[in-house]
Design an enzyme around this catalytic site. Sequence first.
Site, PDB file in Angstrom:
ATOM      1  N   PHE A 127      16.951  27.628  37.281  1.00  0.00           N
ATOM      2  CA  PHE A 127      15.798  27.718  36.389  1.00  0.00           C
ATOM      3  C   PHE A 127      16.047  26.879  35.143  1.00  0.00           C
ATOM      4  O   PHE A 127      17.197  26.593  34.780  1.00  0.00           O
ATOM      5  CB  PHE A 127      15.478  29.169  36.027  1.00  0.00           C
ATOM      6  CG  PHE A 127      16.402  29.790  35.017  1.00  0.00           C
ATOM      7  CD1 PHE A 127      16.004  29.942  33.700  1.00  0.00           C
ATOM      8  CD2 PHE A 127      17.660  30.228  35.386  1.00  0.00           C
ATOM      9  CE1 PHE A 127      16.846  30.522  32.768  1.00  0.00           C
ATOM     10  CE2 PHE A 127      18.503  30.814  34.468  1.00  0.00           C
ATOM     11  CZ  PHE A 127      18.105  30.957  33.152  1.00  0.00           C
ATOM     12  N   PRO A 132      16.609  18.681  25.548  1.00  0.00           N
ATOM     13  CA  PRO A 132      17.594  18.034  24.669  1.00  0.00           C
ATOM     14  C   PRO A 132      17.371  18.290  23.189  1.00  0.00           C
ATOM     15  O   PRO A 132      18.332  18.387  22.418  1.00  0.00           O
ATOM     16  CB  PRO A 132      17.438  16.544  25.001  1.00  0.00           C
ATOM     17  CG  PRO A 132      16.929  16.531  26.405  1.00  0.00           C
ATOM     18  CD  PRO A 132      16.040  17.720  26.518  1.00  0.00           C
ATOM     19  N   GLY A 135      17.240  24.300  21.474  1.00  0.00           N
ATOM     20  CA  GLY A 135      18.216  25.195  22.074  1.00  0.00           C
ATOM     21  C   GLY A 135      17.548  26.506  22.381  1.00  0.00           C
ATOM     22  O   GLY A 135      16.899  26.689  23.400  1.00  0.00           O
ATOM     23  N   SER A 136      17.654  27.439  21.445  1.00  0.00           N
ATOM     24  CA  SER A 136      17.056  28.759  21.648  1.00  0.00           C
ATOM     25  C   SER A 136      15.591  28.823  21.234  1.00  0.00           C
ATOM     26  O   SER A 136      14.928  29.832  21.469  1.00  0.00           O
ATOM     27  CB  SER A 136      17.847  29.801  20.851  1.00  0.00           C
ATOM     28  OG  SER A 136      19.194  29.852  21.284  1.00  0.00           O
ATOM     29  N   THR A 162      22.125  25.089  35.246  1.00  0.00           N
ATOM     30  CA  THR A 162      23.191  25.501  36.150  1.00  0.00           C
ATOM     31  C   THR A 162      22.642  25.445  37.568  1.00  0.00           C
ATOM     32  O   THR A 162      21.535  25.893  37.827  1.00  0.00           O
ATOM     33  CB  THR A 162      23.654  26.932  35.826  1.00  0.00           C
ATOM     34  OG1 THR A 162      24.157  26.961  34.488  1.00  0.00           O
ATOM     35  CG2 THR A 162      24.750  27.379  36.778  1.00  0.00           C
ATOM     36  N   GLN A 295      56.041  47.209  19.499  1.00  0.00           N
ATOM     37  CA  GLN A 295      54.839  47.899  19.039  1.00  0.00           C
ATOM     38  C   GLN A 295      53.682  46.939  18.781  1.00  0.00           C
ATOM     39  O   GLN A 295      52.523  47.258  19.081  1.00  0.00           O
ATOM     40  CB  GLN A 295      55.155  48.697  17.768  1.00  0.00           C
ATOM     41  CG  GLN A 295      54.016  49.608  17.330  1.00  0.00           C
ATOM     42  CD  GLN A 295      54.355  50.371  16.068  1.00  0.00           C
ATOM     43  OE1 GLN A 295      54.531  49.764  15.010  1.00  0.00           O
ATOM     44  NE2 GLN A 295      54.468  51.693  16.171  1.00  0.00           N
ATOM     45  N   HIS A 354      50.875  35.230  25.805  1.00  0.00           N
ATOM     46  CA  HIS A 354      51.571  34.239  26.621  1.00  0.00           C
ATOM     47  C   HIS A 354      52.382  33.246  25.787  1.00  0.00           C
ATOM     48  O   HIS A 354      53.193  32.494  26.338  1.00  0.00           O
ATOM     49  CB  HIS A 354      50.565  33.456  27.480  1.00  0.00           C
ATOM     50  CG  HIS A 354      50.122  34.176  28.714  1.00  0.00           C
ATOM     51  ND1 HIS A 354      49.245  35.244  28.696  1.00  0.00           N
ATOM     52  CD2 HIS A 354      50.443  33.996  30.020  1.00  0.00           C
ATOM     53  CE1 HIS A 354      49.028  35.662  29.932  1.00  0.00           C
ATOM     54  NE2 HIS A 354      49.750  34.928  30.761  1.00  0.00           N
ATOM     55  N   GLY A 356      53.653  30.026  24.003  1.00  0.00           N
ATOM     56  CA  GLY A 356      53.505  28.609  24.334  1.00  0.00           C
ATOM     57  C   GLY A 356      53.056  28.372  25.755  1.00  0.00           C
ATOM     58  O   GLY A 356      52.376  27.379  26.045  1.00  0.00           O
ATOM     59  N   GLU A 379      22.346  32.187  27.778  1.00  0.00           N
ATOM     60  CA  GLU A 379      21.284  33.193  27.665  1.00  0.00           C
ATOM     61  C   GLU A 379      21.067  33.651  26.233  1.00  0.00           C
ATOM     62  O   GLU A 379      20.684  34.788  25.977  1.00  0.00           O
ATOM     63  CB  GLU A 379      21.593  34.389  28.580  1.00  0.00           C
ATOM     64  CG  GLU A 379      20.747  34.400  29.844  1.00  0.00           C
ATOM     65  CD  GLU A 379      21.193  33.326  30.833  1.00  0.00           C
ATOM     66  OE1 GLU A 379      21.338  32.149  30.421  1.00  0.00           O
ATOM     67  OE2 GLU A 379      21.359  33.642  32.010  1.00  0.00           O
TER      68      GLU A 379
END
Length: 401
Positions: A127, A132, A135-136, A162, A295, A354, A356, A379
């Site tokens: 859809f 361009p 946006g919203s 999409t 902790q 994690h 590095g 959305e």
Amino acid sequence: MARLAQTAGLTDVQQEILSTVRDFVDKEIIPVATELEHRDEYPQQIVDGLKELGLFGLMIPEEYGGLGESLLTYALCVEEIARGWMSVSGIINTHFIVAYMLKQHGTQEQKDYFLPRMALGETRGAFSMSEPALGSDVSAISSKAVKDGDEYVLNGQKMWLTNGGSSSLVAVLVKSDEGHPEGTAPHKSMTTFLVEKEPGFGEVRSGLTIPGKIDKMGYKGVDTTELIMDGLRIPANRVLGGETGRGFYQMMDGVEVGRVNVAARGCGVAQRAFELGVSYAQQRHTFGKPIAQHQAIQFKLAEMATKVEAAHAMMVNAARKKDSGERNDLEAGMAKYLASEYCKEVVEDAFRIHGGYGFSKEYEIERLYREAPMLLIGEGTAEIQKMIIGRRLLEEYRFQG
């Protein structure tokens, strides 16, 4: 492994569907997602597997060959799929927004023609609202349809589709002045057209071009494209619902489903980030013990898990509200806003755990770190959600002075 974000009150059928999807995600998506994402490769084998499971017809009524399941079932499936790879959930989402709009607003002829093929996954949906230069601000749409006999001629450029390349049906929102005199409010002079096309890129039908994929920071694999209409002729019977001027309302109804979907995606990505973080924290040692025993890391894990639970609860509430037939723009806006923000925060905390290694492409968290920002925008941005939430709250709590 114990799981966060359990959902109470599910039927045996819903639990069986979710168990099947979860197994598919663990066996068919997670092991290959990062490799495919780094190659920006469309996950055709995964999509074919989802087609075999019947997921493209999950919410389509049984009379049209679908499973006739609820938005809640769909959202929980999306949550599982996004836990594996968010891009795959995007492929499903756009398809279902179009199917939902057809189910709710299509003429009987349109339902009979499209929904059975969509349920089988033979017709894939996309859809298009954005352009361009906007946006919203949907009211600023400049793409236009002009009536010419029994057809409409569409011209304009759309953005951020999409499934733009892989789809064969696109619901396109444009302005249509026919029957709507000058001065009509912008949202009352918009029409949704059902545009059939060939999958692929380039000129996919006369007057319609899908340029190549937009190169993105994350959310790879799934194709995101522009759509260019230059004298595109569409028969009048492909106006969604058969009546012009209803397009804005039809799209907004679909977007409410989309916002629940984005919330579900945020929940799924956050769950995966937590899984990665809590696992790594028990393997990585510093100062003579696993970092999970420090902790500071336990506090971080506690915050992450709480955010996962809270976002999931709001997403489930929004889906159930929509399934009840009630207006759910408030709940969907809240769920989308909270889930996307919490997703970003949980992913970043897992990334920090994690150390590095989170910066290395060998670790899955690197992919999630690039994917999470898309949910802040898709959305409707956080600012748009806050506007929706604020206006609805003022309606509900109107001052009686």
